[in-house]
Scaffold this motif. Structure first.
Motif, PDB file in Angstrom:
ATOM      1  N   SER A  34       1.509   9.083  -4.314  1.00 30.90           N
ATOM      2  CA  SER A  34       1.595   8.169  -3.180  1.00 30.90           C
ATOM      3  C   SER A  34       2.915   7.404  -3.248  1.00 30.90           C
ATOM      4  O   SER A  34       3.232   6.628  -2.361  1.00 30.90           O
ATOM      5  CB  SER A  34       0.424   7.183  -3.189  1.00 30.90           C
ATOM      6  OG  SER A  34       0.460   6.405  -4.370  1.00 30.90           O
ATOM      7  N   GLU A  88      -4.937  -0.936   2.228  1.00 29.99           N
ATOM      8  CA  GLU A  88      -4.407   0.215   2.970  1.00 29.99           C
ATOM      9  C   GLU A  88      -4.730  -0.018   4.440  1.00 29.99           C
ATOM     10  O   GLU A  88      -5.782   0.375   4.921  1.00 29.99           O
ATOM     11  CB  GLU A  88      -5.054   1.512   2.480  1.00 29.99           C
ATOM     12  CG  GLU A  88      -4.617   1.944   1.102  1.00 29.99           C
ATOM     13  CD  GLU A  88      -3.169   2.400   1.071  1.00 29.99           C
ATOM     14  OE1 GLU A  88      -2.665   2.913   2.085  1.00 29.99           O
ATOM     15  OE2 GLU A  88      -2.534   2.237   0.011  1.00 29.99           O
ATOM     16  N   ASP A  89      -3.816  -0.691   5.139  1.00 30.73           N
ATOM     17  CA  ASP A  89      -4.081  -1.038   6.534  1.00 30.73           C
ATOM     18  C   ASP A  89      -3.076  -0.417   7.499  1.00 30.73           C
ATOM     19  O   ASP A  89      -3.010  -0.798   8.660  1.00 30.73           O
ATOM     20  CB  ASP A  89      -4.106  -2.561   6.696  1.00 30.73           C
ATOM     21  CG  ASP A  89      -2.817  -3.225   6.236  1.00 30.73           C
ATOM     22  OD1 ASP A  89      -1.848  -2.505   5.920  1.00 30.73           O
ATOM     23  OD2 ASP A  89      -2.784  -4.471   6.191  1.00 30.73           O
ATOM     24  N   GLY A  90      -2.287   0.539   7.004  1.00 31.08           N
ATOM     25  CA  GLY A  90      -1.350   1.229   7.873  1.00 31.08           C
ATOM     26  C   GLY A  90      -0.036   0.499   8.097  1.00 31.08           C
ATOM     27  O   GLY A  90       0.836   1.005   8.803  1.00 31.08           O
ATOM     28  N   ASP A 136       0.837  -2.551  -4.509  1.00 32.17           N
ATOM     29  CA  ASP A 136      -0.312  -1.702  -4.826  1.00 32.17           C
ATOM     30  C   ASP A 136      -1.639  -2.417  -4.604  1.00 32.17           C
ATOM     31  O   ASP A 136      -2.655  -1.776  -4.328  1.00 32.17           O
ATOM     32  CB  ASP A 136      -0.234  -1.205  -6.272  1.00 32.17           C
ATOM     33  CG  ASP A 136       0.902  -0.227  -6.486  1.00 32.17           C
ATOM     34  OD1 ASP A 136       1.381   0.367  -5.492  1.00 32.17           O
ATOM     35  OD2 ASP A 136       1.317  -0.058  -7.654  1.00 32.17           O
ATOM     36  N   ARG A 172       3.659  -0.773   7.270  1.00 34.96           N
ATOM     37  CA  ARG A 172       4.786  -0.247   6.497  1.00 34.96           C
ATOM     38  C   ARG A 172       5.419  -1.411   5.742  1.00 34.96           C
ATOM     39  O   ARG A 172       6.069  -2.257   6.334  1.00 34.96           O
ATOM     40  CB  ARG A 172       5.782   0.396   7.443  1.00 34.96           C
ATOM     41  CG  ARG A 172       6.885   1.112   6.757  1.00 34.96           C
ATOM     42  CD  ARG A 172       7.826   1.698   7.810  1.00 34.96           C
ATOM     43  NE  ARG A 172       8.822   2.503   7.190  1.00 34.96           N
ATOM     44  CZ  ARG A 172       8.882   3.817   7.265  1.00 34.96           C
ATOM     45  NH1 ARG A 172       7.983   4.476   7.950  1.00 34.96           N
ATOM     46  NH2 ARG A 172       9.838   4.482   6.672  1.00 34.96           N
TER      47      ARG A 172
END
Length: 191
Positions: free
Chosen positions: A99, A25-27, A21, A29
């Motif tokens: 999310s 948020e950089d894409g 968490d 996976r």
């Protein structure tokens, strides 16, 4: 933990969902397996086309009690977190716009097998999804160009999946809701 977020080194001890968490948020996976961070390569066009088409096809027949989405994490516990390619959840869980989902909110997890994730999608994830109590699992095989959808139902007593079908023309099952899906509908166009 702060140092781990600013470098390529893990935090002291094991990775947790709290560490996930805190990551940007950089894409990328990111999944967790018993405190070990797993990072998969970006999916291919074929993989994403199958996932997108499957999501749309399932959503068209999806009853109001359920919701269909893709690429949302399932937090199995503090050190295990996986991201199914497509998933069906309860509509109650989806209404909170999560999310991440808890395993009891997930009805069906679908994994599309890629060359780099074969063992994870065929062995590891189904075993752990079954232990977590997710009622249904589908695995989509893509080797050789033709798609095969392998469907499973949980044996809740033994916490394992039992195969319920191998589909190459139509997925025709009543689980988790009535589905009659032509495989051609989720097959990417050849370029």
């Amino acid at each position: 933990m702060t140092a781990a977020l600013q470098s390529d080194y893990p935090p002291e001890g094991e990775w947790t969902t709290d560490d996930l968490d805190a990551l940007p948020e950089d894409g990328r996976r990111r999944e967790l397996l018993d405190g070990v961070l797993l990072m998969s390569p970006s999916p291919t066009r074929t993989h994403q086309t199958i996932a997108g088409r499957l999501m749309v096809a399932l959503d068209e027949d999806c009853p109001d009690d359920y919701d269909v989405t893709q690429g949302v994490a399932v937090r199995i516990n503090r050190t295990r977190s996986f991201i199914p390619d497509v998933l069906v959840t309860t509509s109650v869980a989806a209404a909170r716009e999560p999310s991440k989902y808890e395993p009891h909110e997930v009805v069906l997890a679908v994994e599309i097998v890629s060359p780099s994730t074969r063992s994870i999608d065929r062995v590891l994830k189904p075993a752990l999804y079954a232990q977590a109590g997710i009622p249904f699992y589908w695995r989509i095989e893509t080797e050789g160009g033709a798609l095969e959808v392998v469907t499973y139902r949980i044996d809740a007593v033994n916490e394992v999946y039992t195969e319920t079908g191998r589909w190459t023309k139509f997925v025709d099952t009543g689980e988790p809701f009535p589905i009659n899906l032509p495989i051609s509908r989720i097959t990417p166009r050849v370029r």
